[in-house]
Scaffold this active site. Structure first.
Site, PDB file in Angstrom:
ATOM      1  N   GLY A  48       6.012 112.354  94.412  1.00  0.00           N
ATOM      2  CA  GLY A  48       5.702 112.410  95.860  1.00  0.00           C
ATOM      3  C   GLY A  48       6.176 113.589  96.855  1.00  0.00           C
ATOM      4  N   HIS A  49       6.612 114.207  95.898  1.00  0.00           N
ATOM      5  CA  HIS A  49       7.456 115.609  96.063  1.00  0.00           C
ATOM      6  C   HIS A  49       6.309 116.918  96.112  1.00  0.00           C
ATOM      7  CE1 HIS A  49      10.369 118.179  98.496  1.00  0.00           C
ATOM      8  NE2 HIS A  49      10.621 117.290  99.153  1.00  0.00           N
ATOM      9  N   PHE A  50       5.341 117.159  96.603  1.00  0.00           N
ATOM     10  CA  PHE A  50       4.268 116.616  97.044  1.00  0.00           C
ATOM     11  C   PHE A  50       2.917 116.205  96.418  1.00  0.00           C
ATOM     12  CE2 PHE A  50       6.858 118.403  99.827  1.00  0.00           C
ATOM     13  CZ  PHE A  50       7.581 117.709 101.288  1.00  0.00           C
TER      14      PHE A  50
END
EC number: 4.2.1.59
Length: 145
Positions: A48-50
């Site tokens: 999720g990052h990224f």
């Protein structure tokens, strides 16, 4: 003195996916410590990052600094089996370079002050000789209850 991952896990309670120190390269008890974290794309934070451009979160770089400092505390005291190390403050955290999968973070922590159960540290993360992050922080050592 090199400390491998197995011994690191003897000294601090962190485990996957939150163990952020892979090896200690040098330690001078009651003074300083240097260790590494190999950053890989398989780590959960990168989902999720990224997703399109994985970047190591700054807060996890600070956590790696704190975990390495906890190893220094443990080695300085001789044991932390009956103690817990808690982060109290983070000061002047600065992030100067992107850290991404494939990088090796060289983490260095120095004891600035130690009074009773309160320890103050300065720490840096470097990648390829460039400062990626730096911070000062305070930790408290308490007896386990």
């Amino acid at each position: 003195m090199i400390i491998d991952i197995t011994e690191i896990m003897d000294w601090i309670p962190h485990r996957y996916p939150f163990l952020l120190v892979d090896r200690v390269l040098k330690i001078d008890p009651n003074k300083s410590i240097t260790g590494i974290k190999n950053v890989t794309v398989n780590e959960p934070q990168f989902t999720g990052h990224f997703p399109a451009r994985p970047v190591m979160p700054g807060v996890l770089m600070v956590e790696a600094m704190a975990q390495l400092a906890a190893v220094l505390v443990a080695k300085s005291l001789g044991s932390t089996k009956n103690k817990e190390v808690f982060l109290m403050t983070i000061e002047n955290a600065k992030f100067r370079r992107i850290v991404q999968p494939g990088d090796t973070m060289y983490i260095h922590a120095v004891i600035d002050q130690q009074r009773a159960n309160v320890w103050k540290f300065s720490s840096t993360v470097t990648v390829e000789g460039e400062i990626a992050a730096e911070s000062k922080f305070t930790a408290m050592i308490k007896d386990k209850t």
